[in-house]
Design a protein around this motif. Structure first.
Motif, short mmCIF file in Angstrom:
data_model
loop_
_atom_site.label_atom_id
_atom_site.label_comp_id
_atom_site.label_asym_id
_atom_site.label_seq_id
_atom_site.Cartn_x
_atom_site.Cartn_y
_atom_site.Cartn_z
N ALA A 145 0.95 4.80 -4.51
CA ALA A 145 -0.02 3.95 -4.26
C ALA A 145 -0.82 4.35 -2.84
O ALA A 145 -2.08 4.60 -2.69
N PHE A 146 -0.14 4.72 -1.75
CA PHE A 146 -0.75 5.35 -0.46
C PHE A 146 -1.40 6.65 -0.71
O PHE A 146 -2.55 6.75 -0.22
N GLN A 147 -1.11 7.51 -1.40
CA GLN A 147 -1.61 8.66 -1.95
C GLN A 147 -2.78 8.50 -2.67
O GLN A 147 -4.10 9.24 -2.35
N ARG A 148 -2.92 7.63 -3.42
CA ARG A 148 -4.18 7.29 -4.36
C ARG A 148 -5.28 6.45 -3.50
O ARG A 148 -6.15 5.91 -4.25
N ASP A 149 -4.72 5.91 -2.63
CA ASP A 149 -5.55 4.61 -1.86
C ASP A 149 -5.64 3.50 -2.40
O ASP A 149 -6.83 3.28 -3.11
N GLN A 150 -4.52 3.19 -3.05
CA GLN A 150 -4.37 1.90 -3.97
C GLN A 150 -3.61 0.79 -3.26
O GLN A 150 -2.76 1.01 -2.41
N THR A 151 -4.00 -0.27 -3.81
CA THR A 151 -3.00 -1.57 -3.41
C THR A 151 -2.22 -1.90 -4.46
O THR A 151 -2.84 -2.34 -5.61
N LYS B 25 0.82 -1.26 -0.02
CA LYS B 25 -0.12 0.07 0.07
C LYS B 25 0.95 1.20 -0.09
O LYS B 25 0.44 2.21 -0.18
N GLU B 26 2.18 1.15 0.06
CA GLU B 26 2.99 2.19 0.38
C GLU B 26 3.96 2.49 -0.73
O GLU B 26 4.65 3.65 -1.03
#
Length: 438
Positions: free
Chosen positions: A402-408, A388-389
């Motif tokens: 990915a963390f900022q976009r709320d993605q995995t 996630k990071e």
């Protein structure tokens, strides 16, 4: 997260610490007084957690027994169970097991035991539950079971244009495959009565394939993962993203990779013999175009290639230009393009064939080859990992968090190689500027 899952996760972490101490002692290391105390404390905590889990399970079963049944599967109301993503004729969709495994592991952030419990509670297929319960996690991620990875490879066929054209898939034995090929034919002659039969024979060479590591990154929306319980098509979306990313990566390398340093597969462009790499006419007439395309076909025919397995590869720009050509009466020069053929052979389109080559940045390439003679050596092991990071680069080269976009971010690693049995059946047209002004 349910109380049972939380307690089981805590017990698993304690058990990992306990097993590490046990391995030290089994390996001949005497445990210190501090380590012995830690071992005893871990044992006590594990025993206490086991008792709590038993009580929590009893409470959950009682709550379930008192609940009012609702006609809702794990994939949503009035939808198939989560473990059965339906394909044609009611059969599970190809690659659904792999997609579900990815989604559950992403939801559990790589915690295999938690993912297995989610599969069990969600009513997923037994194959998915077993896969998550039995696969061994490694330093590079979780190894996908072979029955799932085989499904993935078959599902790549419509996504990868090189596979779709009929390229054969063969297993790599310990990461390597050597295929003999005939490089010179036997000379057959007629003889008279009492004449000696001349000594002739075939000459052979080898095509050697070895596993090259390919990695694909697939960002998955965390909203999609959170809503998986009410969306029956989530697994198909995940599967499509995985297969599309892997298919594009394969085409990029199987068509134009130069095999540099032995780390990459060598693609069609660099397998082709120098004499079979020819420049296309810059501003041709229709007659010259027809003659040039026919000349490409003739080179394969002259090499005794199996024409039944042949086909074209080109960029969409090139095909659309050929599709627009008209003869002197205003009729389409190649009407069969509408059905996916050119001069009697299937056409594959790929944006992995660039249109920005050459000094002017407007050149492309056309390929004509016997794809039945092409081989993809497959290592059946697929490894998946999650974060996630992590950050990644999008198609425009921009760094995305990915963390900022709320993605995995899902990383899929596979090993394979590409090569022909006979290099003579690959013809490449270069400096193709046809359609550059479209």
């Amino acid at each position: 997260m349910s109380l049972v899952l939380k307690l089981r996760s805590e017990r698993a972490e304690l058990n990992t610490q306990l097993q590490e101490l046990a391995k030290l002692e089994a390996g001949g290391t005497n445990l210190s007084a501090e380590q012995l105390t830690q071992f005893t404390e871990l044992e006590t905590q594990i025993t206490a957690l086991s008792a709590k889990i038993s009580r929590a399970e009893i409470a959950e079963r009682a709550a379930a027994a008192a609940a009012v049944p609702v006609d809702e599967g794990a994939a949503g109301i009035a939808s198939p169970p989560a473990g059965r993503v339906e394909g044609p004729y009611g059969k599970p969709a190809a690659g659904a097991g792999m997609a579900q495994m990815v989604r559950l592991l992403a939801q559990a952030q790589g915690n295999q035991m938690y993912a297995a419990e989610l599969a069990k509670q969600g009513g997923f297929d037994q194959g998915v539950q077993m896969a998550l319960s039995t696969v061994t996690p490694g330093a590079g991620g979780v190894l996908v079971p072979e029955n799932f990875s085989t499904e993935v490879i078959e599902s790549l066929r419509p996504k990868s244009i090189v596979r779709k054209m009929g390229t054969r898939s063969l297993p790599l034995n310990n990461g390597n495959l050597t295929m003999p090929r005939i490089s010179g034919n036997t000379a057959v002659t007629y003889i008279g009565t009492e004449e000696d039969i001349p000594v002739t024979g075939m000459t052979f060479a080898d095509t050697q394939l070895s596993g090259k590591k390919a990695a694909a990154l697939v960002p998955i929306s965390n909203d999609l993962i959170r809503n998986a319980g009410v969306n029956p098509r989530v697994d198909q979306l995940v599967a499509n993203d995985l297969f599309t990313s892997m298919g594009l990566s394969e085409d990029l390398h199987f068509i134009r990779s130069d095999g540099g340093s032995g780390k990459l597969p060598k693609g069609l462009r660099y397998w082709a013999l120098p004499g079979n790499v020819i420049d296309a006419p810059a501003t041709p007439t229709l007659a010259q175009i027809d003659l040039f395309l026919g000349g490409m076909m003739l080179r394969v025919e002259a090499a005794n290639g199996d024409m039944a397995g042949c086909g074209w590869l080109m960029a969409p720009r090139t095909l659309r230009w050929l599709q627009s050509l008209r003869d002197g009466n205003g009729n389409k020069a190649y009407p069969e393009i509408e059905t996916g053929y050119l001069k009697g052979y299937p056409v594959g389109l790929s944006n992995q064939i660039p249109t920005t080559l050459g000094a002017g940045g407007n050149e492309s390439e056309i390929y004509f080859a016997n794809f039945a003679d092409m081989m993809i050596g497959e290592d059946m092991d697929l490894v998946i990992d999650f974060s996630k990071e992590a950050s990644y680069k999008d198609a425009g080269g921009n760094v995305v968090s990915a963390f900022q976009r709320d993605q995995t971010l899902v990383r899929v690693i596979a090993k394979h190689d590409f090569g022909p049995r006979h290099v003579e059946v690959i013809v490449v047209a270069t400096k193709v500027t046809w359609g550059a002004g479209m």
